[in-house]
Design an enzyme around this catalytic site. Structure first.
Site, PDB file in Angstrom:
ATOM      1  N   TYR A   1       0.813  -1.217   0.000  1.00 47.27           N
ATOM      2  CA  TYR A   1       0.000   0.000   0.000  1.00 47.27           C
ATOM      3  C   TYR A   1       0.849   1.270   0.000  1.00 47.27           C
ATOM      4  O   TYR A   1       0.353   2.357   0.247  1.00 47.27           O
ATOM      5  CB  TYR A   1      -0.949   0.006   1.209  1.00 47.27           C
ATOM      6  CG  TYR A   1      -2.128  -0.904   0.994  1.00 47.27           C
ATOM      7  CD1 TYR A   1      -3.271  -0.443   0.348  1.00 47.27           C
ATOM      8  CD2 TYR A   1      -2.095  -2.225   1.413  1.00 47.27           C
ATOM      9  CE1 TYR A   1      -4.355  -1.275   0.132  1.00 47.27           C
ATOM     10  CE2 TYR A   1      -3.174  -3.064   1.205  1.00 47.27           C
ATOM     11  CZ  TYR A   1      -4.297  -2.580   0.564  1.00 47.27           C
ATOM     12  OH  TYR A   1      -5.361  -3.409   0.348  1.00 47.27           O
ATOM     13  N   HIS A   2       2.119   1.140  -0.324  1.00 48.04           N
ATOM     14  CA  HIS A   2       3.024   2.291  -0.438  1.00 48.04           C
ATOM     15  C   HIS A   2       2.438   3.258  -1.467  1.00 48.04           C
ATOM     16  O   HIS A   2       2.151   2.882  -2.599  1.00 48.04           O
ATOM     17  CB  HIS A   2       4.383   1.747  -0.898  1.00 48.04           C
ATOM     18  CG  HIS A   2       5.430   2.758  -1.152  1.00 48.04           C
ATOM     19  ND1 HIS A   2       5.403   3.612  -2.225  1.00 48.04           N
ATOM     20  CD2 HIS A   2       6.554   3.052  -0.478  1.00 48.04           C
ATOM     21  CE1 HIS A   2       6.469   4.386  -2.205  1.00 48.04           C
ATOM     22  NE2 HIS A   2       7.182   4.062  -1.155  1.00 48.04           N
ATOM     23  N   TYR A   3       2.221   4.505  -1.061  1.00 48.35           N
ATOM     24  CA  TYR A   3       1.688   5.528  -1.953  1.00 48.35           C
ATOM     25  C   TYR A   3       2.711   5.764  -3.064  1.00 48.35           C
ATOM     26  O   TYR A   3       3.896   5.950  -2.782  1.00 48.35           O
ATOM     27  CB  TYR A   3       1.462   6.806  -1.147  1.00 48.35           C
ATOM     28  CG  TYR A   3       0.559   7.826  -1.780  1.00 48.35           C
ATOM     29  CD1 TYR A   3      -0.798   7.575  -1.979  1.00 48.35           C
ATOM     30  CD2 TYR A   3       1.039   9.071  -2.143  1.00 48.35           C
ATOM     31  CE1 TYR A   3      -1.636   8.528  -2.524  1.00 48.35           C
ATOM     32  CE2 TYR A   3       0.213  10.032  -2.693  1.00 48.35           C
ATOM     33  CZ  TYR A   3      -1.125   9.754  -2.883  1.00 48.35           C
ATOM     34  OH  TYR A   3      -1.949  10.710  -3.432  1.00 48.35           O
TER      35      TYR A   3
END
Length: 191
Positions: free
Chosen positions: A57-59
């Site tokens: 879920y790393h932006y």
């Protein structure tokens, strides 16, 4: 405090690419601060499997920089709004140098972008700054260049240049540089 409805009167960006939720400080010609709340409902997380880890879920870094640029855009265009990019002036990114990513941004983080106008030459702007989550720096921008150009220039037909040949670049007397092959002609075997 500049809210999203006011931001939409200044910038042409809309969902899903309006990447600043509010501007908390604006000193025209000098600096701005803006907030972006990251949520798991953003389009880059669409299709994320239920088994995805927190790291998944790393932006996206490019989207984080784009969000920072939106605050810079509000700083530049606040006194001359242009919500229709097809008219008036269009903001164009010129380049970024010395960008450093310090830690991933994930859903639940509220990112505060700090943008400072370092220099302006005509319609070209040079910015610097950082982005924080709480007191932790997540992004540093050493220099970002943005320019404003008439939107009508973007509709103009492309400029065609004459072909560049080795002789036009190096001069005809350079024996180490061969001219590039003419399209449609056989390419010699180097062996």
């Amino acid at each position: 405090m500049i809210t999203v409805d006011e931001i939409k009167r200044v910038l042409p960006h809309r969902y899903p690419m309006l990447l600043v939720d509010r501007v908390t400080e604006l000193v025209p010609g000098e600096r701005a601060r803006g907030l972006k709340a990251v949520t798991c409902n953003e389009p880059w997380y669409e299709g994320m499997p239920d088994t995805a880890s927190a790291e998944d879920y790393h932006y996206p870094w490019t989207v984080l920089i784009e969000s920072w640029c939106h605050v810079a855009g509000v700083l530049v265009a606040w006194d001359r709004p242009n919500p229709d990019v097809r008219k008036g002036k269009a903001m164009l990114l010129g380049g970024i140098t010395d960008a450093e990513f310090h830690r991933p941004v994930v859903p639940g983080d509220v990112v505060e972008h700090h943008v400072r106008l370092a220099r302006q030459v005509g319609e070209t702007f040079v910015f610097e700054g950082e982005s924080l989550v709480g007191k932790e720096t997540v992004l540093t921008i050493g220099r970002l260049t943005m320019t404003m150009r008439p939107a009508s220039d973007l509709d103009a037909p492309p400029v065609t240049a004459s072909p560049v040949t080795a002789s036009s670049v190096t001069g005809p007397t350079d024996p180490l540089v061969a001219a590039p092959p003419v399209p449609g002609s056989p390419v010699p075997d180097p062996l």
